[in-house]
Design a protein around this motif. Structure first.
Motif, PDB file in Angstrom:
ATOM      1  N   GLN A  84       0.812  -1.210   0.000  1.00 10.59           N
ATOM      2  CA  GLN A  84       0.000   0.000   0.000  1.00 10.59           C
ATOM      3  C   GLN A  84       0.852   1.269   0.000  1.00 10.59           C
ATOM      4  N   ASN A  85       2.176   1.107   0.000  1.00 10.99           N
ATOM      5  CA  ASN A  85       3.053   2.283  -0.007  1.00 10.99           C
ATOM      6  C   ASN A  85       2.818   3.156  -1.232  1.00 10.99           C
ATOM      7  N   TYR A  86       2.453   2.498  -2.355  1.00  7.26           N
ATOM      8  CA  TYR A  86       2.287   3.263  -3.588  1.00  7.26           C
ATOM      9  C   TYR A  86       1.228   4.342  -3.428  1.00  7.26           C
ATOM     10  N   PHE A  87       0.152   4.033  -2.678  1.00  6.28           N
ATOM     11  CA  PHE A  87      -0.931   5.000  -2.510  1.00  6.28           C
ATOM     12  C   PHE A  87      -0.467   6.184  -1.668  1.00  6.28           C
ATOM     13  N   ALA A  88       0.214   5.885  -0.549  1.00  2.00           N
ATOM     14  CA  ALA A  88       0.721   6.952   0.317  1.00  2.00           C
ATOM     15  C   ALA A  88       1.705   7.827  -0.445  1.00  2.00           C
ATOM     16  N   ASP A  89       2.624   7.195  -1.191  1.00  2.00           N
ATOM     17  CA  ASP A  89       3.609   7.966  -1.964  1.00  2.00           C
ATOM     18  C   ASP A  89       2.931   8.770  -3.068  1.00  2.00           C
ATOM     19  N   GLY A  90       1.882   8.201  -3.655  1.00  2.00           N
ATOM     20  CA  GLY A  90       1.178   8.913  -4.718  1.00  2.00           C
ATOM     21  C   GLY A  90       0.504  10.177  -4.217  1.00  2.00           C
ATOM     22  N   ILE A  91      -0.090  10.111  -3.024  1.00  2.00           N
ATOM     23  CA  ILE A  91      -0.710  11.297  -2.444  1.00  2.00           C
ATOM     24  C   ILE A  91       0.340  12.388  -2.221  1.00  2.00           C
ATOM     25  N   VAL A  92       1.483  12.003  -1.658  1.00  2.00           N
ATOM     26  CA  VAL A  92       2.535  12.989  -1.375  1.00  2.00           C
ATOM     27  C   VAL A  92       3.041  13.614  -2.665  1.00  2.00           C
ATOM     28  N   VAL A 109     -13.212   1.881  -2.993  1.00  2.00           N
ATOM     29  CA  VAL A 109     -13.691   1.805  -4.371  1.00  2.00           C
ATOM     30  C   VAL A 109     -13.457   3.175  -5.017  1.00  2.00           C
ATOM     31  N   GLY A 110     -12.851   3.164  -6.182  1.00  6.78           N
ATOM     32  CA  GLY A 110     -12.499   4.427  -6.827  1.00  6.78           C
ATOM     33  C   GLY A 110     -11.371   5.125  -6.110  1.00  6.78           C
ATOM     34  N   ILE A 111     -10.319   4.368  -5.785  1.00  6.35           N
ATOM     35  CA  ILE A 111      -9.250   4.864  -4.914  1.00  6.35           C
ATOM     36  C   ILE A 111      -8.530   6.068  -5.506  1.00  6.35           C
ATOM     37  N   PHE A 112      -8.411   6.107  -6.834  1.00  4.00           N
ATOM     38  CA  PHE A 112      -7.668   7.228  -7.413  1.00  4.00           C
ATOM     39  C   PHE A 112      -8.507   8.508  -7.433  1.00  4.00           C
ATOM     40  N   ASP A 113      -9.830   8.366  -7.489  1.00  6.50           N
ATOM     41  CA  ASP A 113     -10.685   9.546  -7.317  1.00  6.50           C
ATOM     42  C   ASP A 113     -10.529  10.098  -5.907  1.00  6.50           C
ATOM     43  N   ILE A 114     -10.403   9.178  -4.934  1.00  9.58           N
ATOM     44  CA  ILE A 114     -10.186   9.595  -3.549  1.00  9.58           C
ATOM     45  C   ILE A 114      -8.866  10.354  -3.444  1.00  9.58           C
ATOM     46  N   GLN A 115      -7.842   9.849  -4.119  1.00 11.01           N
ATOM     47  CA  GLN A 115      -6.534  10.504  -4.094  1.00 11.01           C
ATOM     48  C   GLN A 115      -6.642  11.927  -4.624  1.00 11.01           C
ATOM     49  N   ASP A 116      -7.370  12.109  -5.715  1.00  8.35           N
ATOM     50  CA  ASP A 116      -7.543  13.449  -6.287  1.00  8.35           C
ATOM     51  C   ASP A 116      -8.307  14.357  -5.328  1.00  8.35           C
ATOM     52  N   ARG A 117      -9.344  13.802  -4.679  1.00  6.41           N
ATOM     53  CA  ARG A 117     -10.141  14.615  -3.759  1.00  6.41           C
ATOM     54  C   ARG A 117      -9.317  15.062  -2.558  1.00  6.41           C
ATOM     55  N   ILE A 118      -8.508  14.164  -2.037  1.00  5.34           N
ATOM     56  CA  ILE A 118      -7.650  14.508  -0.905  1.00  5.34           C
ATOM     57  C   ILE A 118      -6.679  15.606  -1.305  1.00  5.34           C
ATOM     58  N   THR A 119      -6.072  15.449  -2.478  1.00  4.46           N
ATOM     59  CA  THR A 119      -5.114  16.462  -2.944  1.00  4.46           C
ATOM     60  C   THR A 119      -5.779  17.820  -3.062  1.00  4.46           C
TER      61      THR A 119
END
Length: 589
Positions: A212-220, A300-310
């Protein structure tokens, strides 16, 4: 006569020269030459020898050195720039810029030539005083093999090189300080050195699953990219902040090591199909927590979540840093006359929406511009500040305000034509003062494209559409601005009220105006909507009460003043306000 044979080889090239050498020679030729010789004797030459370099040539204050190892070349540059000589007095004010490149060179006897050498010379010119600038290929070869971290300086086009060069700099722009004021180095504020700076640390993966590191690194990575679009603070590059990945850190130590004032940190936790992300903004000197939030969502829709957080984090961080900077300036630097501090002091005045305070803010900005004539952000804010009273229907400061506003906007754009804040401020001036609706809108859309996460740019683009573009686009932008910055929701809500007013939806206009009033009762435009909406619906008592409230805020308000500032490409969009306020009894002049 025998011909000298030439050959080629790969080499690391270090180029160095003395900052301000010509001015120093003009001021004190003998003293400067003596200091340069002593610097070479005590600092430069010993560092070259220790790191297995070969001095190729001396050209006045410049030096060219060849190394067989790129690590040796960079370590030599660091040693030169961090050395404290035993006899520092004799070295005097010798400060170097250093560039390092790795490339193919032509060997011609004891001399070397070629693109590899030329690039090293161009890099040296890009280095900060006392700093080092290296090429991308050098950074790739030395990463994690040296004791300092270089900051990504982006792609740079330089003279006589047919392709952009990726450059990396040390120290980071947050650490670079202006040279001391001396007779040959006149005192002048270096604006980028005074801007606040931020590091985004790698987020902790609290799930215990390394995958799951990829998700944390992607957000940063997304946060660093998005925050880097703001010009009001500097963001440390990813390669600098990711040094701390997996390490237990003291935020104050990290801030000292990276030379930043603010640190953004966070964590990611997956639990079944649920995700929680926490984010905190910390003041680096004291470790004080300035802001924190958390996001809970289904994966579900994890990359949409990433965009929303950003989007959400970026929209909050910029105003929080600005607020902290205002507090910092007020508490620690009230008497400062640096251009940046004057700019901060002006912001404090301009944020009050008071005519008198606006005048004080403009005076502070004019002082900042005197110190830094090319200070684009101050020029743009001053231009908008001259225009602001007119837009609010208030008396102008002088008969020349409009001309001064347009002049400052032209200077700001000439100084920083691609800065999103400059484009946004000057776009407002262009369509409000210059009445060039199309060009003003285009400038604001360019600003929005450059930084889509800045709520201020978003609502200003909404105003530009309201005044000279699409009402549908204006409403979408105002809604987005409210979502990005709930603390400033009154601007977007009032904008939506105006859109409904222009469409004849007076009940809807009143609904949004009341919601705006609940956020900020001192915004004049909100009262315009309440007055006009009630008047058009025949509720004249309510309209007159709203007019009385406005007159307490703005005793000099008049239809002529509002008409002067609230014009539009489609006259109906303004006239519907004027007609409603006339029904309520607002004076003509």
């Amino acid at each position: 006569m025998s011909r000298i044979q030439t050959s080629r080889r790969l080499a690391a090239i270090l180029a160095a020269d003395v900052v301000g050498y010509s001015r120093m020679m003009a001021s004190d030729e003998v003293g400067t030459l003596t200091a340069l010789k002593r610097h070479r004797e005590l600092v430069f030459n010993p560092a070259v020898a220790q790191h297995n370099g070969r001095v190729i040539k001396l050209i006045g204050d410049g030096t060219l050195v060849e190394f067989g190892s790129v690590v040796d070349a960079v370590n030599c540059a660091i040693a030169v720039q961090t050395a404290v000589p035993s006899d520092a007095t004799s070295v005097g004010k010798i400060v170097l810029r250093v560039g390092v490149n790795l490339g193919d060179v032509i060997i011609d006897g004891d001399d070397i030539y070629g693109v590899g050498v030329n690039v090293a010379a161009r890099l040296e010119a890009l280095a900060a005083p006392g700093g080092i600038c290296i090429s991308g290929i050098v950074n790739e070869n030395v990463e994690n093999r040296i004791d300092v971290v270089f900051e990504d300086g982006g792609d740079v086009t330089v003279k006589n090189i047919d392709r952009p060069i990726r450059v990396w700099k040390w120290p980071s722009t947050a650490l670079v300080k202006p040279l001391s004021a001396t007779p040959d180095n006149a005192p002048r504020t270096v604006l980028r050195d005074m801007l606040p700076s931020l590091a985004v640390l790698p987020f902790q993966n609290m799930s215990g699953d390394p995958e799951q590191n990829y998700f944390a690194d992607g957000i940063v990575q997304d946060l660093i990219t998005a925050l880097s679009r703001f010009r009001s603070f500097a963001v440390t590059a990813r390669n600098s902040s990711f040094v701390y990945k997996g390490r237990a850190t003291d935020i104050r130590q990290v801030a000292r090591e990276l030379g930043v004032r603010y640190v953004l940190e966070g964590s990611v936790r997956f639990s079944g199909s649920r995700l929680r992300v926490t984010v905190e903004l910390v003041e680096g000197t004291t470790g004080t927590h300035l802001w924190a939030t958390k996001f809970d969502a289904d994966i579900v829709g994890i990359f949409d979540i990433q965009d929303r957080i950003t989007e959400s984090v970026v929209a909050i961080v910029q105003p929080r840093i600005q607020r902290a900077e205002l507090d910092y300036s007020r508490s620690t630097r009230p008497e400062s006359v640096d251009a940046y501090d004057l700019y901060l002091q002006a912001l404090q005045k301009l944020n009050t929406e008071s005519g008198d305070e606006n005048e004080v803010g403009i005076a502070l900005l004019e002082r900042a511009i005197e110190l830094e004539p090319d200070y684009a952000t101050a020029l743009a804010l001053a231009a908008a500040s001259y225009q602001h009273p007119v837009a609010m229907g208030l008396p102008t400061l002088s008969a020349d305000d409009a001309e001064r506003s347009l002049e400052l906007a032209r200077r700001a754009l000439a100084s920083a034509p691609d800065d999103p804040i400059v484009l946004a401020e000057c776009g407002m001036v262009r369509h409000s003062t210059g009445r060039d609706y199309d060009q003003g809108l285009l400038m604001l859309l360019r600003a929005l494209e450059t930084n889509p996460h800045d709520a201020t740019i978003v609502w200003r683009a909404g105003i530009a559409h309201l005044k000279g573009g699409s009402l549908d686009e204006a409403q979408a932008l105002f809604e987005r601005a409210v979502r990005l910055s709930p603390g400033d929701a009154f601007i977007g809500l009032t904008g939506i009220a105006h859109i409904h007013m222009a469409r004849g939806n007076f009940e809807e206009a009143l609904d949004f105006a009341r919601r705006s009033l609940a956020h900020n009762s001192r915004f004049p435009a909100t009262h315009w909507m309440l007055i006009a909406g009630n008047a058009h619906l025949g509720r004249l008592d309510d309209a007159r009460r709203a007019l009385e409230a406005l007159q307490k805020l703005s005793p000099d308000v008049s239809l002529a003043g509002i008409r002067r500032g609230q014009h539009s490409k489609d006259p109906h969009r303004t006239q519907v306000l004027i007609d409603g306020m006339r029904l309520a009894g607002m004076p003509e002049v």
